[in-house]
Design a protein around this motif. Structure first.
Motif, PDB file in Angstrom:
ATOM      1  N   ASN A   1      47.543  52.891   9.198  1.00 50.24           N
ATOM      2  CA  ASN A   1      47.051  54.258   9.082  1.00 50.24           C
ATOM      3  C   ASN A   1      46.651  54.626  10.502  1.00 50.24           C
ATOM      4  N   ILE A   2      47.510  55.335  11.171  1.00 51.44           N
ATOM      5  CA  ILE A   2      47.348  55.553  12.602  1.00 51.44           C
ATOM      6  C   ILE A   2      46.081  56.337  12.925  1.00 51.44           C
ATOM      7  N   ASP A   3      45.690  57.270  12.060  1.00 52.78           N
ATOM      8  CA  ASP A   3      44.466  58.034  12.315  1.00 52.78           C
ATOM      9  C   ASP A   3      43.238  57.128  12.290  1.00 52.78           C
ATOM     10  N   GLU A   4      43.177  56.231  11.304  1.00 52.38           N
ATOM     11  CA  GLU A   4      42.066  55.280  11.231  1.00 52.38           C
ATOM     12  C   GLU A   4      42.087  54.346  12.431  1.00 52.38           C
TER      13      GLU A   4
ATOM     14  N   LYS B   1      40.359  40.747  20.293  1.00 58.97           N
ATOM     15  CA  LYS B   1      40.299  40.007  19.019  1.00 58.97           C
ATOM     16  C   LYS B   1      40.057  40.980  17.861  1.00 58.97           C
ATOM     17  N   LYS B   2      39.166  41.929  18.081  1.00 62.55           N
ATOM     18  CA  LYS B   2      38.871  42.917  17.034  1.00 62.55           C
ATOM     19  C   LYS B   2      40.074  43.815  16.778  1.00 62.55           C
ATOM     20  N   ILE B   3      40.765  44.209  17.837  1.00 69.26           N
ATOM     21  CA  ILE B   3      41.961  45.032  17.660  1.00 69.26           C
ATOM     22  C   ILE B   3      43.006  44.256  16.864  1.00 69.26           C
ATOM     23  N   CYS B   4      43.170  42.994  17.178  1.00 65.38           N
ATOM     24  CA  CYS B   4      44.145  42.150  16.458  1.00 65.38           C
ATOM     25  C   CYS B   4      43.838  42.106  14.967  1.00 65.38           C
ATOM     26  N   LYS B   5      42.556  42.033  14.618  1.00 64.05           N
ATOM     27  CA  LYS B   5      42.164  42.028  13.204  1.00 64.05           C
ATOM     28  C   LYS B   5      42.519  43.357  12.537  1.00 64.05           C
ATOM     29  N   VAL B   6      42.297  44.447  13.262  1.00 62.81           N
ATOM     30  CA  VAL B   6      42.556  45.781  12.710  1.00 62.81           C
ATOM     31  C   VAL B   6      44.049  45.995  12.464  1.00 62.81           C
ATOM     32  N   ILE B   7      44.883  45.517  13.385  1.00 61.09           N
ATOM     33  CA  ILE B   7      46.327  45.774  13.256  1.00 61.09           C
ATOM     34  C   ILE B   7      47.096  44.579  12.693  1.00 61.09           C
ATOM     35  N   TYR B   8      46.351  43.534  12.305  1.00 62.34           N
ATOM     36  CA  TYR B   8      46.955  42.367  11.641  1.00 62.34           C
ATOM     37  C   TYR B   8      48.038  41.687  12.482  1.00 62.34           C
TER      38      TYR B   8
ATOM     39  N   VAL C   1      45.070  61.470  38.095  1.00 62.36           N
ATOM     40  CA  VAL C   1      45.673  60.660  39.153  1.00 62.36           C
ATOM     41  C   VAL C   1      46.819  59.808  38.592  1.00 62.36           C
ATOM     42  N   VAL C   2      46.639  59.312  37.395  1.00 62.31           N
ATOM     43  CA  VAL C   2      47.711  58.585  36.701  1.00 62.31           C
ATOM     44  C   VAL C   2      47.822  59.106  35.278  1.00 62.31           C
ATOM     45  N   SER C   3      49.012  59.011  34.716  1.00 66.14           N
ATOM     46  CA  SER C   3      49.157  59.281  33.290  1.00 66.14           C
ATOM     47  C   SER C   3      48.982  57.941  32.595  1.00 66.14           C
ATOM     48  N   SER C   4      48.238  57.957  31.514  1.00 68.36           N
ATOM     49  CA  SER C   4      47.914  56.692  30.862  1.00 68.36           C
ATOM     50  C   SER C   4      48.973  56.246  29.870  1.00 68.36           C
ATOM     51  N   GLY C   5      49.750  57.166  29.371  1.00 70.15           N
ATOM     52  CA  GLY C   5      50.732  56.779  28.375  1.00 70.15           C
ATOM     53  C   GLY C   5      50.105  56.430  27.036  1.00 70.15           C
ATOM     54  N   PHE C   6      48.836  56.807  26.835  1.00 68.42           N
ATOM     55  CA  PHE C   6      48.128  56.452  25.607  1.00 68.42           C
ATOM     56  C   PHE C   6      48.844  56.985  24.377  1.00 68.42           C
ATOM     57  N   GLN C   7      49.295  58.236  24.431  1.00 68.53           N
ATOM     58  CA  GLN C   7      49.980  58.823  23.275  1.00 68.53           C
ATOM     59  C   GLN C   7      51.284  58.082  22.970  1.00 68.53           C
ATOM     60  N   ARG C   8      52.036  57.726  24.024  1.00 75.00           N
ATOM     61  CA  ARG C   8      53.271  56.952  23.819  1.00 75.00           C
ATOM     62  C   ARG C   8      52.963  55.588  23.222  1.00 75.00           C
ATOM     63  N   PHE C   9      51.873  54.996  23.681  1.00 76.79           N
ATOM     64  CA  PHE C   9      51.458  53.692  23.184  1.00 76.79           C
ATOM     65  C   PHE C   9      51.118  53.768  21.696  1.00 76.79           C
ATOM     66  N   ILE C  10      50.379  54.778  21.315  1.00 81.05           N
ATOM     67  CA  ILE C  10      50.012  54.952  19.900  1.00 81.05           C
ATOM     68  C   ILE C  10      51.266  55.175  19.065  1.00 81.05           C
ATOM     69  N   LYS C  11      52.180  55.991  19.552  1.00 78.49           N
ATOM     70  CA  LYS C  11      53.430  56.223  18.831  1.00 78.49           C
ATOM     71  C   LYS C  11      54.221  54.923  18.696  1.00 78.49           C
TER      72      LYS C  11
END
Length: 158
Positions: free
Chosen positions: A33-36, A60-67, A14-24
């Motif tokens: 390390n994008i895979d991790e 908060k956890k994501i912020c810790k992972v990506i500094y 129904v919608v495209s999430s853009g997840f792949q663009r977001f990761i890129k």
């Protein structure tokens, strides 16, 4: 009305999430390390989608992972939200099908994401019922969300 029930998935249908663009975008803007990161992000998002972690704790956890600090994360989060695009052809199809069938939506989605997407595209009005993982407390492909679908459809052909 026919006894047949049709359930659509949200992301990628129904919608495209853009997840792949977001990761890129993240990989281009952060030294990760994008895979991790993807593995950790998916694990956190699965917990968020079924309501086992709050959005605040998840981010908060994501912020810790990506500094990054939480304000910087909000910038990245807005980039993620900007990637959602409505598949208008699917909405037209749903409208046509809804004349003959009960139409539902089944999706792995966090409360905040659903609120954003539904407010932006006014999606709920296109469906007779919604099966959303954050309300059910589990995600696809686990059994609980499909049992909720069967309960909603009263076991009719789906």
């Amino acid at each position: 009305m026919n006894n047949l029930v049709i359930a659509f998935d949200l992301g990628g249908v129904v919608v495209s999430s853009g997840f792949q663009r977001f990761i890129k975008y993240l990989s281009n803007n952060l030294k990760l390390n994008i895979d991790e990161f993807i593995v950790q992000l998916i694990e956190l998002m699965d917990k968020l989608d079924c309501g086992k972690i709050s959005e605040k704790d998840c981010f908060k956890k994501i912020c810790k992972v990506i500094y990054v600090n939480e304000n910087k994360w909000k910038t990245y989060r807005n980039k993620y939200y900007s990637g959602f695009e409505l598949h208008k052809d699917v909405i037209k199809l749903i409208g046509k099908l809804r004349k003959k069938y009960r139409i539902g939506l089944i999706s792995n989605i966090a409360n905040g994401d659903w609120n954003y997407i539904n407010n932006k595209f006014k999606l709920a009005k296109n469906f007779d019922f919604l099966i959303l993982s954050f309300k059910v407390g589990d995600i696809k492909p686990h059994k609980k969300i499909y049992l909720e679908l069967l309960k909603e459809t009263k076991g009719k052909h789906c």
